[in-house]
Structure formats: C-alpha cells, structure tokens
Design a protein around this motif. Structure first.
Motif, PDB file in Angstrom:
ATOM      1  N   UNK A  90       0.843  -1.194   0.000  1.00 48.50           N
ATOM      2  CA  UNK A  90       0.000   0.000   0.000  1.00 48.50           C
ATOM      3  C   UNK A  90       0.878   1.244   0.000  1.00 48.50           C
ATOM      4  N   UNK A  91       0.808   2.070  -1.047  1.00 49.88           N
ATOM      5  CA  UNK A  91       1.662   3.260  -1.105  1.00 49.88           C
ATOM      6  C   UNK A  91       1.343   4.308  -0.050  1.00 49.88           C
ATOM      7  N   UNK A  92       0.149   4.247   0.554  1.00 48.21           N
ATOM      8  CA  UNK A  92      -0.237   5.239   1.565  1.00 48.21           C
ATOM      9  C   UNK A  92       0.075   4.797   2.991  1.00 48.21           C
ATOM     10  N   UNK A  93       0.690   3.641   3.140  1.00 50.11           N
ATOM     11  CA  UNK A  93       1.053   3.131   4.468  1.00 50.11           C
ATOM     12  C   UNK A  93       2.053   4.093   5.121  1.00 50.11           C
ATOM     13  N   UNK A  94       1.683   4.689   6.251  1.00 53.87           N
ATOM     14  CA  UNK A  94       2.523   5.719   6.878  1.00 53.87           C
ATOM     15  C   UNK A  94       3.838   5.155   7.430  1.00 53.87           C
ATOM     16  N   UNK A  95       3.939   3.836   7.586  1.00 51.95           N
ATOM     17  CA  UNK A  95       5.160   3.239   8.147  1.00 51.95           C
ATOM     18  C   UNK A  95       6.236   2.979   7.088  1.00 51.95           C
ATOM     19  N   UNK A  96       5.919   3.237   5.845  1.00 50.98           N
ATOM     20  CA  UNK A  96       6.884   2.963   4.770  1.00 50.98           C
ATOM     21  C   UNK A  96       8.077   3.900   4.879  1.00 50.98           C
ATOM     22  N   UNK A  97       9.254   3.352   4.558  1.00 48.07           N
ATOM     23  CA  UNK A  97      10.479   4.154   4.571  1.00 48.07           C
ATOM     24  C   UNK A  97      10.775   4.762   3.206  1.00 48.07           C
ATOM     25  N   UNK A  98      10.122   4.246   2.147  1.00 41.14           N
ATOM     26  CA  UNK A  98      10.381   4.762   0.798  1.00 41.14           C
ATOM     27  C   UNK A  98       9.298   5.731   0.346  1.00 41.14           C
ATOM     28  N   UNK A  99       8.568   6.292   1.314  1.00 41.70           N
ATOM     29  CA  UNK A  99       7.450   7.164   0.984  1.00 41.70           C
ATOM     30  C   UNK A  99       7.947   8.547   0.572  1.00 41.70           C
ATOM     31  N   UNK A 100       7.397   9.059  -0.520  1.00 40.09           N
ATOM     32  CA  UNK A 100       7.721  10.395  -1.012  1.00 40.09           C
ATOM     33  C   UNK A 100       6.417  11.057  -1.479  1.00 40.09           C
ATOM     34  N   UNK A 101       6.504  12.320  -1.864  1.00 39.37           N
ATOM     35  CA  UNK A 101       5.374  12.975  -2.506  1.00 39.37           C
ATOM     36  C   UNK A 101       5.491  12.800  -4.011  1.00 39.37           C
ATOM     37  N   UNK A 102       4.358  12.847  -4.706  1.00 35.79           N
ATOM     38  CA  UNK A 102       4.353  12.622  -6.154  1.00 35.79           C
ATOM     39  C   UNK A 102       5.313  13.565  -6.875  1.00 35.79           C
ATOM     40  N   UNK A 103       5.388  14.811  -6.444  1.00 34.79           N
ATOM     41  CA  UNK A 103       6.245  15.792  -7.109  1.00 34.79           C
ATOM     42  C   UNK A 103       7.716  15.389  -7.078  1.00 34.79           C
TER      43      UNK A 103
END
Length: 354
Positions: free
Chosen positions: A178-191
């Motif tokens: 799930x890309x919206x999982x807040x625990x992810x370490x590879x999370x970025x904004x679309x921009x």
C-alpha cells in the motif's frame, strides 16, 4: 417510417424535490439524480412527503438530461424521479427495448453536436421534438434481439478486461504494498518523482473543424484509454500557446482532475495535442520511475481516496494541482518497476486478443 418520440412513448419529467430534505438515511426512499441513471442505484434519500406519480420502479427506463445523456433501466428498489431525469414508457405497438436502443443512438448524436459546450443540457423541448426511425412491431422485436445479443457480447468483453485490470492491481499490491502506508520508509510525494506537474488551458478556447487535437477530461476513460473518436480541434495560435506550457508526449501521465476525478491514462505516441484544465499532466522523472508504475500507483484505492474520488456526494468538484503534487507516492527500485512494467505490457497484449 419516422415518428416523433412523443407519438411512440410517454415522457415523464422529474420533480424538483426540496434539497433540504435530502438525507443519507437508508430508511427513506431513494432519490434518483443524474449520476444514478447509468449505475442504477442511489445513495441519496428523501425524507419528505412526495407525489406517488413520481415513484420509479425497478426496470423503468430513465434518461439523464445533463452531462452525458445516459439511458438505462432502473435496477434498484422503488425511488423518486428527481428533476433533470425523465422516465420513458412505450405506448401500445412500440417495443420499449427498441426505444432504448434507438434513443441511445439519438442521444449520442445530440451529445456530439454539443461537444463544444462544457456542461451539456438536454431540454424537454429537444426531447419532445425528437424523431426516430420506427419499423413495424415484428421488425422492432427482431432488431431488439440482434442488439441485445451484441450488448451481451460487449458486456462479456468488458468483464474480461476488468478481470485483467484486477490482475494488474493485484500484482502491484503483491510487489509494492500500500503506497499510503505511513510506516513505509520509501514514501515520497508525487512531485519528488516527477519533472513537472501542470494542467491545461484554464480559459475558453474556440474550436475549429480542422486543427490541433484538444483533449478534455471526458476523453480520459476509466479503463485508461483515450477516446479519440470524440476529440475536438483548436486553431494553431491557441494550440501553440497552450502547448508551450502543457506539452504531453509519449509516456506522460494524464490525470482527470475535474468532474470525474482520478481517471488515469498514459499518453501514447501521437501528434501534438493540447488540453484543458480538467486534465493534469504528469511528466515523470524517467530516471526514477516508469510510466506503468506511476499510472497504477495513481489508481490504487488509498491514493484515489486521497484525491477525493470516494468522497460522498461529490464534495470535491476539482482536484487542485497543489494537492496532486502532494499525493503520496513510493520509490521502489527500478529493477522491480521494470519487472512490473513488463507484466503490465504482457497483460495489455492479452487485452488486445482476449
């Protein structure tokens, strides 16, 4: 033989029910609004008193008179016929199913004639004066049989394509979660995975019979395809001005952000096109991500919710560009993205032969 629609059927126009009495309480009778005609059910209910002659029953034939002029059978329980929706009832000697098929074609022609209009309206006057080709009753029944067979084939094909789309969605979740999982370490904004995010022309643009293709949001379909058959054209000067700022090329992502929010398409190899503000152009950073990966990312339920796609009663009529730029995204390895892209392209090949 040609006959006026009013000679073939009775047309009942909807009633202007008091919006103050609209409710989400399912204990009340449903109210049929424009968006409910095609899908065949309503999530809006009416808590007030109502005239019984405006009650619609399952199987009744309805026409939406704004936007896309949809015609469809009502599929849900008894409901109320709201304004800008009308009910069609065939008279003796006329097949109502024949009316459904014939009127569907006629409404599409009216819709295309008004293709330059931002919001399309079908007037009662225009519907009342509509003329249809009507053969004898036995011929009507024969034509209905042929059209019904074709309709079933089309529906079966749609289901096949839907299954293949679900296969892609399942593969994405399997590979990336799930890309919206807040625990992810590879999370970025679309921009952060894009070179540019912009939208099309904000003002009114004159259309011309021959010129440069001009896309609007309605031409970006839910299945990810672009409806080139209904394309309109703009002159060279307008095109050059718009294209200078918003220049979609092969592999760019097109996201609908007005009206129907959240439809996603990958720009194919095509001649230069310009577009209106209902489409946001997403130019990905091709060193970081692939087109297929980002397109499927934007289709994920959690990201669609972030866009407001699932907000009840269409509370969001437009998804602003600043919000698009801040949509949650992830940045997996290019190797895993390449694997996913190869899978998507293989499934797309299956779509073309299924």
């Amino acid at each position: 033989m040609k006959k006026k629609l009013t000679d073939l059927c009775d047309i009942q126009y909807g009633y202007a029910f008091d919006s103050k009495l609209f409710t989400n309480d399912e204990g009340y009778i449903p109210l049929i609004r424009i968006r409910d005609v095609q899908r065949g059910f309503s999530e809006t209910y009416y808590s007030g008193k109502y005239p019984v002659e405006y009650v619609v029953h399952p199987g009744d034939l309805l026409v939406g008179m704004d936007g896309e002029f949809n015609i469809s059978r009502w599929k849900d329980r008894d409901a109320l016929l709201n304004q800008r929706v009308c009910k069609i009832t065939a008279k003796n000697g006329t097949s109502e199913e024949y009316i459904r098929f014939a009127l569907s074609k006629a409404l599409k022609e009216i819709e295309q004639r008004t293709s330059f209009v931002t919001v399309k309206h079908l007037s009662a006057k225009e519907l009342n004066r509509l003329v249809l080709d009507i053969p004898c009753y036995s011929s009507q029944v024969h034509i209905v049989g042929l059209c019904s067979s074709l309709e079933r084939i089309i529906e079966k094909r749609k289901k096949q394509l839907q299954i293949l789309d679900e296969l892609i969605k399942a593969r994405f979740v399997e590979m990336f979660g799930d890309p919206a999982d807040i625990s992810r370490k590879d999370k970025v904004e679309l921009s952060e995975i894009c070179e540019k995010i912009t939208d099309g022309e904000h003002g009114s643009v004159a259309r011309v019979p021959n010129g440069h293709p001009f896309l609007n949001a309605k031409q970006i379909l839910k299945n990810g395809r672009i409806d080139w058959d209904t394309i309109t054209y703009v002159g060279d000067e307008d095109h050059q001005r718009i294209y200078k700022r918003c220049n979609p090329v092969e592999g760019d992502i097109l996201l609908t952000t007005t009206g129907t929010i959240g439809n996603v398409a990958i720009m194919p190899k095509a001649e230069e096109v310009s577009m209106d503000r209902g489409i946001t152009l997403i130019k990905i950073d091709r060193q970081k991500v692939t087109s297929e990966f980002v397109a499927e990312l934007l289709k994920q339920p959690s990201i669609q919710t972030e866009m407001g796609v699932n907000v009840h009663a269409s509370a969001i009529g437009h998804l602003f560009m600043n919000r698009v730029k801040k949509l949650p995204a992830i940045l997996p390895s290019m190797e895993s993205q390449a694997e996913f892209t190869a899978f998507v392209r293989q499934v797309d090949k299956s779509k073309s032969v299924a």
